[in-house]
Design a protein around this motif. Structure first.
Motif, PDB file in Angstrom:
ATOM      1  N   LEU A   1       0.812  -1.207   0.000  1.00 14.03           N
ATOM      2  CA  LEU A   1       0.000   0.000   0.000  1.00 14.03           C
ATOM      3  C   LEU A   1       0.852   1.267   0.000  1.00 14.03           C
ATOM      4  N   VAL A   2       1.887   1.288   0.829  1.00 17.33           N
ATOM      5  CA  VAL A   2       2.733   2.482   0.927  1.00 17.33           C
ATOM      6  C   VAL A   2       3.391   2.797  -0.411  1.00 17.33           C
ATOM      7  N   TYR A   3       4.024   1.797  -1.013  1.00 13.71           N
ATOM      8  CA  TYR A   3       4.722   2.052  -2.275  1.00 13.71           C
ATOM      9  C   TYR A   3       3.735   2.344  -3.407  1.00 13.71           C
ATOM     10  N   GLY A   4       2.518   1.806  -3.296  1.00 14.76           N
ATOM     11  CA  GLY A   4       1.487   2.125  -4.271  1.00 14.76           C
ATOM     12  C   GLY A   4       0.944   3.530  -4.088  1.00 14.76           C
ATOM     13  N   ILE A   5       0.761   3.939  -2.850  1.00 13.04           N
ATOM     14  CA  ILE A   5       0.314   5.307  -2.558  1.00 13.04           C
ATOM     15  C   ILE A   5       1.334   6.311  -3.081  1.00 13.04           C
ATOM     16  N   TRP A   6       2.622   6.034  -2.882  1.00 11.67           N
ATOM     17  CA  TRP A   6       3.645   6.964  -3.350  1.00 11.67           C
ATOM     18  C   TRP A   6       3.653   7.046  -4.885  1.00 11.67           C
ATOM     19  N   ASP A   7       3.382   5.952  -5.535  1.00 12.27           N
ATOM     20  CA  ASP A   7       3.266   5.963  -6.998  1.00 12.27           C
ATOM     21  C   ASP A   7       2.132   6.894  -7.423  1.00 12.27           C
ATOM     22  N   TYR A   8       1.023   6.824  -6.722  1.00 11.84           N
ATOM     23  CA  TYR A   8      -0.114   7.695  -7.029  1.00 11.84           C
ATOM     24  C   TYR A   8       0.256   9.159  -6.788  1.00 11.84           C
ATOM     25  N   ILE A   9       0.920   9.439  -5.684  1.00 15.36           N
ATOM     26  CA  ILE A   9       1.308  10.819  -5.373  1.00 15.36           C
ATOM     27  C   ILE A   9       2.275  11.362  -6.431  1.00 15.36           C
ATOM     28  N   LYS A  10       3.265  10.577  -6.789  1.00 16.20           N
ATOM     29  CA  LYS A  10       4.321  11.054  -7.694  1.00 16.20           C
ATOM     30  C   LYS A  10       3.885  11.090  -9.155  1.00 16.20           C
ATOM     31  N   ASN A  11       3.102  10.117  -9.573  1.00 13.54           N
ATOM     32  CA  ASN A  11       2.924   9.898 -11.011  1.00 13.54           C
ATOM     33  C   ASN A  11       1.513  10.123 -11.541  1.00 13.54           C
ATOM     34  N   SER A  12       0.566  10.446 -10.670  1.00 16.10           N
ATOM     35  CA  SER A  12      -0.809  10.604 -11.149  1.00 16.10           C
ATOM     36  C   SER A  12      -1.055  11.953 -11.805  1.00 16.10           C
ATOM     37  N   GLY A  13      -0.225  12.941 -11.501  1.00 12.48           N
ATOM     38  CA  GLY A  13      -0.448  14.292 -12.001  1.00 12.48           C
ATOM     39  C   GLY A  13      -1.484  15.066 -11.209  1.00 12.48           C
ATOM     40  N   GLU A  14      -1.976  14.484 -10.104  1.00 14.11           N
ATOM     41  CA  GLU A  14      -3.009  15.136  -9.308  1.00 14.11           C
ATOM     42  C   GLU A  14      -2.451  15.924  -8.124  1.00 14.11           C
ATOM     43  N   PHE A  15      -1.138  15.880  -7.941  1.00 13.99           N
ATOM     44  CA  PHE A  15      -0.513  16.567  -6.811  1.00 13.99           C
ATOM     45  C   PHE A  15       0.498  17.584  -7.331  1.00 13.99           C
ATOM     46  N   ASP A  16       0.483  18.753  -6.719  1.00 18.90           N
ATOM     47  CA  ASP A  16       1.403  19.813  -7.123  1.00 18.90           C
ATOM     48  C   ASP A  16       2.748  19.659  -6.432  1.00 18.90           C
ATOM     49  N   ASP A  17       3.795  20.130  -7.127  1.00 21.19           N
ATOM     50  CA  ASP A  17       5.136  20.269  -6.534  1.00 21.19           C
ATOM     51  C   ASP A  17       5.670  18.955  -5.962  1.00 21.19           C
ATOM     52  N   VAL A  18       5.506  17.878  -6.723  1.00 23.18           N
ATOM     53  CA  VAL A  18       6.015  16.592  -6.241  1.00 23.18           C
ATOM     54  C   VAL A  18       7.200  16.080  -7.064  1.00 23.18           C
ATOM     55  N   ASP A  19       7.568  16.787  -8.139  1.00 25.22           N
ATOM     56  CA  ASP A  19       8.648  16.303  -9.002  1.00 25.22           C
ATOM     57  C   ASP A  19       9.952  16.133  -8.236  1.00 25.22           C
ATOM     58  N   ASN A  20      10.227  17.035  -7.304  1.00 28.46           N
ATOM     59  CA  ASN A  20      11.495  17.011  -6.569  1.00 28.46           C
ATOM     60  C   ASN A  20      11.412  16.217  -5.266  1.00 28.46           C
ATOM     61  N   LEU A  21      10.302  15.546  -5.049  1.00 26.99           N
ATOM     62  CA  LEU A  21      10.142  14.787  -3.808  1.00 26.99           C
ATOM     63  C   LEU A  21      10.626  13.357  -3.981  1.00 26.99           C
ATOM     64  N   ILE A  22      11.224  12.849  -2.896  1.00 29.87           N
ATOM     65  CA  ILE A  22      11.634  11.442  -2.865  1.00 29.87           C
ATOM     66  C   ILE A  22      10.947  10.756  -1.699  1.00 29.87           C
ATOM     67  N   LEU A  23      10.819   9.468  -1.804  1.00 33.25           N
ATOM     68  CA  LEU A  23      10.359   8.654  -0.684  1.00 33.25           C
ATOM     69  C   LEU A  23      11.592   8.356   0.157  1.00 33.25           C
TER      70      LEU A  23
END
Length: 743
Positions: A273-295
């Motif tokens: 779930l965690v790694y799937g949630i992070w995929d959604y945050i990073k790659n869905s295009g629905e969250f702002d300013d996440v390009d420079n974020l890392i897990l």
């Protein structure tokens, strides 16, 4: 073939579990002179508060929203939290958490009476005649085996491994409503517990970093709960700002399973779930300013909320919390809401949790902290004797730590009297409670009177005293939303008070005034309306007005002045805290639940006048606000202030304790606590005219203990020279202790 030899470790008490409860139990016992074996199955201390799991140490202050207001726990938990912040000022941002681990290690290593065994798993418990005789632990990486023997055992392991192996009676799941008459319990008992969560950390690295979902992780857009969390329904929502995100508490799983036996399956599901949630945050295009974020970090183990709960002589229940049952054997406090999570966690169709109201601080009895059928077993933490509903409140770590201090201190009495915990309740509760209070533990309603040896002929003077008024009118606070000014009262009746009000309109406005009283000294909860009336405020008015009170002092020693008006009306206030006198937002739809305002309504000319911050308050037996503020406060100053104790006859003095104001209304803090006294001197004058001095610089603790071992003391002077920003010096208590043979 070489066989691992068993090593025998004898001590006065064995503590199993190095979370917050276990640490506090071990330190409390060690400071009472006991030799302690502290066993932890992880490489770091802290349990769910460690850098491995990363949960904040929450407690009775309920994130600063407790109806008791001054609700943060005292004692070892207070010391621990203040030390963590001192060494890691980024703790609340979940940065440098390895430093927080180090603070806990340092506190344990600082106690010579504690033998610490990290990475040691208890796997067997030996019994004889119904008593625990030994526990055995394996330190696999060191290829060592230990047998721990002691007369008393304290299980702070969370899952209750020693109690379970010993055959201690326990509960699992939810009790039926009828069993303890709990309104929040289900009609039929079941085996549901709260689930586990794996937290994670997001970090901005200032350049774009791609993320590819691991093969085992879920595509959460295809899971049944996706639409619900995407819309932020049922308390499952994403924060607006992802940078610095320290996990999602509602990403929970496992409560519908055997949460112990299925531990690895639950952990794997949570990782998916965690790694799937992070995929959604990073790659869905629905969250702002996440390009420079890392897990940046994913916790290696889940944070567990609930499993076994042992049965003691008393099972703490919902009604004990809401009705505040009086316990003669009270040893610690709780106050977190009854926070009951969904049975199936993230897969549950209902709300992620329900925060059920708890009316401020309640006491926890010692009888809930030892086994009803294993006579030498105590416990503290999430495995205590409480129903599932009550456990929803007691499970938070600061509350667990206070219970740990209680059982660690009780272990010393078990050794002193060669007895078991049940006998302490019958014969030595007063002694246990007195020692806990001496060490800063919070127990609602208990007073710590000054020893008559010191009280006889004692005079207390101070350089100044704060007047009971708020005069600095620096800002206007609109009455578009109703406000409530709470004033502690010393006198049997109170006649009137003045506030400053402004009418910003061109026509007169009506100010509605309602007066309430309360019934619990520890609370800021208006429970009964005393009177109400209206005042007409003329157009353009901008001055002080008199509010008629004409009330007897309520049971909780406080008058609640509710002010309701319009957007055109404003009272004057400031951002300066005044201990005891607190301002709130008032919601007519929930009149008993005041909401924090973080501003103070100005007032003056309270009639009759109140001698609220008299220096004599420091020996009244209370170390925090309880009804009244219970402390000395100097006048506003940029210089030094002093307190002075004079004795009619010379006294032998063993120890001095000072309790400073650490803003007990806060759960967490991001800056040094302004009101704490940072620098001070203690000067003892002896009967021959000689003096001895203690200089303290850079203090950051609320409870300061000084061993003085002085004979023939005629005067004690405390000179205060710096706070962390407050223009007032505040002292809640000065405790004096004589040598045992002094009287």
């Amino acid at each position: 073939m070489e066989v691992i030899k068993m090593e025998l470790m004898k001590s006065d008490v064995t503590v199993i579990g190095g979370g917050i409860a276990g640490i506090c139990a071990a330190i409390a016992a060690a400071r009472q002179g006991l030799h302690v074996s502290l066993i932890n199955d992880r490489p770091v201390l802290g349990g769910n508060a460690s850098s491995e799991v990363r949960v904040h140490i929450n407690g009775s202050a309920y994130l600063g929203n407790s109806p008791s207001y001054y609700a943060r726990e005292g004692g070892l938990v207070e010391e621990l939290k203040l030390k963590i912040f001192h060494y890691n000022p980024l703790y609340n941002k979940k940065l440098m958490l390895s430093l927080s681990d180090t603070v806990l290690l340092d506190m344990v290593y600082d106690e010579p009476n504690i033998s610490l065994f990290l990475n040691t798993c208890v796997h067997e418990t030996g019994m004889e005649n119904g008593r625990i005789q030994w526990v055995e632990g394996l330190q696999l990486a060191s290829e060592r085996k230990f047998r721990f023997e002691s007369p008393t055992y304290i299980d702070c392991s969370g899952d209750g491994i020693v109690g379970y192996q010993a055959g201690a009676h326990f509960r699992w799941g939810r009790e039926a409503k009828h069993e303890y008459q709990e309104e929040l319990a289900p009609e039929v008992a079941d085996h549901y517990t709260m689930g586990d969560t794996i937290l994670f950390q997001a970090r901005d690295v200032n350049y774009s970093v791609p993320y590819k979902r691991p093969g085992f992780a879920y595509d959460i857009t295809k899971l049944e709960f996706f639409d619900s969390i995407r819309k932020g329904l049922n308390h499952r929502s994403f924060p607006r700002k992802i940078n610095g995100l320290g996990g999602l508490w509602w990403l929970e799983y496992g409560g519908h399973m055997d949460i112990i036996k299925n531990n690895e399956d639950i952990a794997l599901e949570l990782r998916k779930l965690v790694y799937g949630i992070w995929d959604y945050i990073k790659n869905s295009g629905e969250f702002d300013d996440v390009d420079n974020l890392i897990l940046d970090y994913v916790c290696p183990i889940p944070g567990k909320r609930e499993s076994r709960r042992f049965i003691g002589e008393h099972m703490l229940s919902q009604n004990d919390l809401t009705e505040k049952t009086h316990f003669e054997d009270a040893v610690s406090v709780g106050g977190w809401y009854m926070d009951l999570h969904a049975n199936k966690g993230i897969y549950d169709e209902g709300p992620a949790t329900a925060w059920n109201f708890v009316p401020g601080l309640y006491n926890i009895p010692f009888r809930s902290l030892f086994s009803r059928n294993i006579p030498n077993l105590m416990f503290a933490g999430r495995n205590i004797s409480a129903t599932h509903v009550a456990f929803g409140s007691t499970r938070v770590m600061a509350t667990c730590g206070c219970m740990g201090q209680a059982v660690g201190t009780a272990a010393a009495l078990c050794v002193k009297y060669d007895t078991d915990p049940a006998a302490i309740v019958k014969a030595h509760m007063g002694e246990l409670q007195a020692q806990l209070l001496r060490d800063g533990q919070t127990i609602v309603g208990l007073q710590e009177p000054l020893d008559p040896y010191f009280a006889d002929g004692l005079t207390i003077r101070a350089s100044s005293q704060r007047s009971y008024e708020q005069l600095h009118t620096t800002e206007e606070i609109s009455l578009e939303k109703a406000l409530c000014l709470v004033l502690p009262i010393q006198t049997p009746v109170v006649e009137s008070v003045q506030i400053k009000i402004k009418n910003r309109s061109e026509h007169s406005e009506t100010l509605q005034v309602k007066l309430f009283g309360g019934d619990r000294k520890e609370n800021y909860i208006p429970t009964s309306e005393l009177k109400g009336y209206n005042l007409v405020i003329s157009a353009g008015h901008d001055d002080w007005i008199t509010l008629e009170l004409s009330c007897k002092k309520p049971e909780d020693d406080k008058i609640y002045i509710v002010l309701e008006g319009t957007a055109s009306l404003a009272v004057y206030g400031n951002e300066e805290k005044m201990t005891g006198a607190v301002s709130f937002l008032y919601r007519p739809e929930e009149p008993s639940r005041l909401k924090k305002l973080n501003k103070s309504i100005c007032f003056k000319d309270l009639i009759p006048s109140q001698d609220m911050y008299n220096p004599a308050n420091v020996v009244n037996g209370f170390s925090r606000p309880y009804g009244l503020p219970n402390g000395w406060i100097s006048e506003r100053t940029e210089g030094q202030e002093w307190l002075e104790f004079g004795f009619a006859s010379p006294k032998n003095l063993d120890e001095i304790h000072l309790v400073f104001n650490s803003q007990l209304n806060l759960e967490h803090f991001d800056d040094p606590i302004e009101s704490l006294i940072q620098d001070y001197d203690v000067t003892l004058t002896l009967e021959d005219g000689t003096q001895s001095e203690i200089k303290v610089r850079g203090n950051y603790l609320s409870l300061n203990k000084h061993q003085v071992h002085a004979q023939g003391v005629t005067q004690i002077r405390f000179d205060f020279s710096a706070t962390y920003g407050s223009p007032y010096y505040e002292v809640f208590a000065v405790k004096l202790f004589a040598p045992k043979n002094a009287k």
